[in-house]
Design an enzyme around this catalytic site. Sequence first.
Site, PDB file in Angstrom:
ATOM      1  N   ARG A   1      -5.953   1.073   4.105  1.00  0.00           N
ATOM      2  CA  ARG A   1      -4.786   1.579   3.389  1.00  0.00           C
ATOM      3  C   ARG A   1      -4.444   0.700   2.180  1.00  0.00           C
ATOM      4  NH1 ARG A   1      -3.196  -0.499   8.383  1.00  0.00           N
ATOM      5  NH2 ARG A   1      -1.372  -1.891   8.481  1.00  0.00           N
TER       6      ARG A   1
ATOM      7  N   HIS B   1       0.823  -1.215   0.000  1.00  0.00           N
ATOM      8  CA  HIS B   1       0.000   0.000   0.000  1.00  0.00           C
ATOM      9  C   HIS B   1       0.859   1.268   0.000  1.00  0.00           C
ATOM     10  CE1 HIS B   1       0.986   0.842   4.220  1.00  0.00           C
ATOM     11  NE2 HIS B   1       0.857  -0.450   4.423  1.00  0.00           N
TER      12      HIS B   1
END
Length: 299
Positions: free
Chosen positions: A60, A9
């Site tokens: 995320r 991420h």
Amino acid sequence: MKKIVLLRHGESAWNKENRFTGWTDVDLTEKGVAEAVRAGELLAEKGFRFKKAYTSYLKRAVKTLDCVLDRLDQDWILVEKSWRLNEKHYGQLQGLNKAETAAKYGDEQVLVWRRSFDVAPHALAEDDPRNPRFEDRYQEVPDAELPRTESLKDTIERIMPYWKCVIFPNLKTADELLVVAHGNSLRGIIKHLKHISDDEIVHLNLPTAVPYVFEFDDELNLTKDYFLGDPEEIKKKRAISLSSHPMEQRHAEQYPDHYTDEDKEPVHEPCAQLGFLVQVLFKVVLEEQIDGRHSGACQ
């Protein structure tokens, strides 16, 4: 040729604040969103068209995937989420500032918690509000399987059934798959694919939102792996992530091949190196899993 792209991420709020995150569901920063968008652009430039994507239960990773698929104009593809792709659980360390924790417990102890293979931080108490058993998103997960803390070894053991029984077998029918997850969960997959030892895997560092491509032949043997993007930019991103802990910088100097190899040819460790017998056994097991004859092992 078949491909799986692994993507960590983009920068999260707690990455920026240098805090232990683990299963805490923090959001991306503006920089993290921009990183995710850039990853999508890189994949689009290289002509990737994914059949399916996988991600964790944490926003995320989910939002990074959303940004990537938007840039690819593939928002419509099937996305499967699994708690098994979540980050390593950092137990009582979650939410603590890494530098302050090092000042309190010492650099060496914090490095053990962060980078050892089989040592986990202190576990959350059963009544701790951070305990995942209190979260709605995990209500369908058996309580005994929800971690209160994890070592890297524990994290890998959590991820491998999902990788072996769900993600990897899909390469039989899909040419390109995308997995967007976290530094430690992806580290477990890479360890498995490249046969990296327990001692060496703790020194592997993944930069945020840099696509890591794994290529396979039609027999699902790994043939090549590489990062997408400018080698110097990737090198800088790894250096930034290491700068949060001085002992990790010293480890980077001790293990340069694991930290700064983007400007060199990737080290390829294809499955063929395991020997003919192991390859045959691997293919038999994989085919049986796909056929459903051993479905119990994949539940």
